[in-house]
Design an enzyme around this catalytic site. Structure first.
Site, PDB file in Angstrom:
ATOM      1  N   HIS A   1      -7.607  10.138   3.974  1.00  0.00           N
ATOM      2  CA  HIS A   1      -6.944   9.194   4.877  1.00  0.00           C
ATOM      3  C   HIS A   1      -7.198   9.638   6.310  1.00  0.00           C
ATOM      4  O   HIS A   1      -6.860  10.763   6.683  1.00  0.00           O
ATOM      5  CB  HIS A   1      -5.438   9.156   4.604  1.00  0.00           C
ATOM      6  CG  HIS A   1      -5.091   8.414   3.354  1.00  0.00           C
ATOM      7  ND1 HIS A   1      -4.258   8.910   2.396  1.00  0.00           N
ATOM      8  CD2 HIS A   1      -5.465   7.177   2.924  1.00  0.00           C
ATOM      9  CE1 HIS A   1      -4.137   8.022   1.414  1.00  0.00           C
ATOM     10  NE2 HIS A   1      -4.856   6.961   1.714  1.00  0.00           N
ATOM     11  N   GLY A   2      -7.790   8.763   7.111  1.00  0.00           N
ATOM     12  CA  GLY A   2      -8.121   9.106   8.497  1.00  0.00           C
ATOM     13  C   GLY A   2      -9.630   9.222   8.628  1.00  0.00           C
ATOM     14  O   GLY A   2     -10.373   8.958   7.688  1.00  0.00           O
TER      15      GLY A   2
ATOM     16  N   THR B   1      -7.510   3.144   9.165  1.00  0.00           N
ATOM     17  CA  THR B   1      -7.767   3.850  10.427  1.00  0.00           C
ATOM     18  C   THR B   1      -8.794   3.142  11.319  1.00  0.00           C
ATOM     19  O   THR B   1      -8.591   3.024  12.528  1.00  0.00           O
ATOM     20  CB  THR B   1      -8.237   5.291  10.131  1.00  0.00           C
ATOM     21  OG1 THR B   1      -7.275   5.892   9.276  1.00  0.00           O
ATOM     22  CG2 THR B   1      -8.355   6.102  11.402  1.00  0.00           C
TER      23      THR B   1
ATOM     24  N   ASP C   1       0.847  -1.196   0.000  1.00  0.00           N
ATOM     25  CA  ASP C   1       0.000   0.000   0.000  1.00  0.00           C
ATOM     26  C   ASP C   1       0.887   1.253   0.000  1.00  0.00           C
ATOM     27  O   ASP C   1       1.793   1.374   0.827  1.00  0.00           O
ATOM     28  CB  ASP C   1      -0.854  -0.058   1.286  1.00  0.00           C
ATOM     29  CG  ASP C   1      -1.887   1.031   1.361  1.00  0.00           C
ATOM     30  OD1 ASP C   1      -2.410   1.433   0.315  1.00  0.00           O
ATOM     31  OD2 ASP C   1      -2.191   1.466   2.497  1.00  0.00           O
ATOM     32  N   HIS C   2       0.630   2.175  -0.913  1.00  0.00           N
ATOM     33  CA  HIS C   2       1.373   3.445  -0.990  1.00  0.00           C
ATOM     34  C   HIS C   2       2.898   3.282  -1.029  1.00  0.00           C
ATOM     35  O   HIS C   2       3.610   3.905  -0.234  1.00  0.00           O
ATOM     36  CB  HIS C   2       0.993   4.386   0.170  1.00  0.00           C
ATOM     37  CG  HIS C   2      -0.414   4.867   0.099  1.00  0.00           C
ATOM     38  ND1 HIS C   2      -0.829   5.852  -0.787  1.00  0.00           N
ATOM     39  CD2 HIS C   2      -1.517   4.501   0.784  1.00  0.00           C
ATOM     40  CE1 HIS C   2      -2.134   6.061  -0.628  1.00  0.00           C
ATOM     41  NE2 HIS C   2      -2.576   5.255   0.317  1.00  0.00           N
TER      42      HIS C   2
ATOM     43  N   ASP D   1       2.734   4.876  -5.516  1.00  0.00           N
ATOM     44  CA  ASP D   1       2.063   6.149  -5.259  1.00  0.00           C
ATOM     45  C   ASP D   1       3.026   7.307  -5.516  1.00  0.00           C
ATOM     46  O   ASP D   1       3.783   7.716  -4.646  1.00  0.00           O
ATOM     47  CB  ASP D   1       1.541   6.182  -3.818  1.00  0.00           C
ATOM     48  CG  ASP D   1       0.946   7.535  -3.463  1.00  0.00           C
ATOM     49  OD1 ASP D   1       0.801   8.389  -4.369  1.00  0.00           O
ATOM     50  OD2 ASP D   1       0.632   7.750  -2.273  1.00  0.00           O
TER      51      ASP D   1
ATOM     52  N   GLY E   1      -8.870   5.615   1.729  1.00  0.00           N
ATOM     53  CA  GLY E   1      -9.367   6.509   2.777  1.00  0.00           C
ATOM     54  C   GLY E   1     -10.819   6.249   3.146  1.00  0.00           C
ATOM     55  O   GLY E   1     -11.559   7.176   3.459  1.00  0.00           O
TER      56      GLY E   1
HETATM   57  O1  G3H Z   1      -4.202   3.123   1.901  1.00  0.00           O
HETATM   58  C1  G3H Z   1      -4.898   2.963   2.909  1.00  0.00           C
HETATM   59  C2  G3H Z   1      -6.153   3.626   3.035  1.00  0.00           C
HETATM   60  O2  G3H Z   1      -6.461   4.448   2.007  1.00  0.00           O
HETATM   61  C3  G3H Z   1      -6.844   3.675   4.322  1.00  0.00           C
HETATM   62  O3  G3H Z   1      -7.552   4.863   4.592  1.00  0.00           O
HETATM   63  O4  G3H Z   1      -7.080   5.106   6.985  1.00  0.00           O
HETATM   64  O5  G3H Z   1      -9.001   6.302   5.943  1.00  0.00           O
HETATM   65  O6  G3H Z   1      -9.056   3.841   6.236  1.00  0.00           O
HETATM   66  P1  G3H Z   1      -8.210   5.022   6.029  1.00  0.00           P
HETATM   67 ZN    ZN Z   2      -4.566   5.082   0.927  1.00  0.00          ZN
END
Ligand code: G3H
Ligand code: ZN
Length: 288
Positions: A184-185, A237, A83-84, A105, A213
């Site tokens: 994100h968050g 999150t 991820d990222h 990313d 996100g």
């Molecule tokens: O790449 C991970 C996510 O986009 C998670 O987003 O922390 O808002 O769930 P989140």
């Molecule tokens: Zn993300």
């Protein structure tokens, strides 16, 4: 069982539901994700970030996910994804470790540089039979909220459908992470998906779309986004929040307990419950 991400995504695309991509950072979270997905008889993507790789080590976290996928998730498909990933090196290391999918990313870079790095990582991934996810537009988060960005401001960070079409052709990515209003968050009330934009991006690109996100996005918006062809939904999150909330509560109500296994059992149950709830909303129950 450990499978290639393409098996999970192709089936979801054909049958019209979304698969959760949950972030893990340790053994406990990985077990909880798998137990939750197994209880729902659902496929699942388990992803790790560069921060988790720094925290746990690439080999240890890879082995944790793979061994749990092979030995515990006996009846459900599990795919491992980066991820990222911010650099080519990061992507290459995860491919060597046996990931079936990587996210490059480069969305913070100017468009041409994003294309160049995404293309390089994607070609390398394809050479190793791996899928690649690219990102276009900026998915905002805490630092942007702290900087005082308003909803109006956020619009100009969203993905332009025409540019997305060009981006896909230039990079040949397998999946796209667009910016469509999720952050994100957790920012309840502030995260509103631009469904029209999402539809246009889908029409222009036709590649499976990944909603990043998603922790703070309403269930209504999520369901609508799935209709508008989001196939993967990233959740980080919400799981961390549940893990930490339960851990804090457990420690506070058992101040003399020194057995970490007893202390960590309730947080695992809390994460598992959150996983089950998300899977149900995303429509992947009984799709294993
Ligand atoms: O790449 C991970 C996510 O986009 C998670 O987003 O922390 O808002 O769930 P989140
Ligand atoms: Zn993300």
């Amino acid at each position: 069982m450990l499978v290639h991400i393409k098996d999970i995504i192709s089936k979801a695309q054909k049958e019209g539901y979304a698969v959760a991509a949950f972030n893990t950072f340790n053994l406990e979270t990985t077990l909880a994700i798998v137990k939750g997905a197994m209880n729902k008889n659902s496929p699942v993507i388990i992803q790790v970030s560069e921060t988790t790789i720094q925290y746990a080590g690439l080999k240890p976290i890879t082995h944790i996910v793979k061994t749990i996928a092979k030995n515990e998730a006996v009846k459900i498909p599990v795919a491992l994804h980066l991820d990222h990933g911010k650099s080519f090196r990061s992507v290459a290391e995860c491919i060597s470790a046996g990931f079936s999918s990587i996210h490059i990313d480069a969305s913070d870079l100017p468009y041409d540089e994003n294309v160049a790095l995404t293309k390089q990582a994607t070609h390398y991934a394809h050479k190793h039979k791996c899928w690649a996810q690219g990102e276009l537009g900026n998915i905002l988060g805490q630092k942007d909220v702290d900087a005082g960005l308003t909803e109006k401001d956020t619009e100009r960070y969203m993905t332009d459908p025409e540019q997305a079409e060009k981006f896909i052709k230039q990079t040949e990515i397998n999946t796209l992470a667009p910016s469509v209003g999720a952050m994100h968050g957790l920012f309840p009330g502030k995260e509103k998906i631009d469904q029209e934009r999402l539809k246009k991006i889908h029409e222009k690109t036709k590649v499976p779309l990944v909603l990043h996100g998603a922790s703070g996005v309403s269930n209504e918006d999520i369901k609508e986004a799935i209709k508008n062809v989001v196939v993967v939904i990233n959740i980080d999150t919400s799981l961390r929040q549940e893990f930490s909330r339960s851990l804090r509560e457990t420690l506070m109500s058992n101040v003399h307990e020194i057995d970490p296994r007893k202390i960590l059992t309730p947080p695992m149950a809390a994460v598992q419950k959150a996983v089950e709830e998300k899977v149900e909303i995303f429509g992947s129950t009984n799709r294993s």
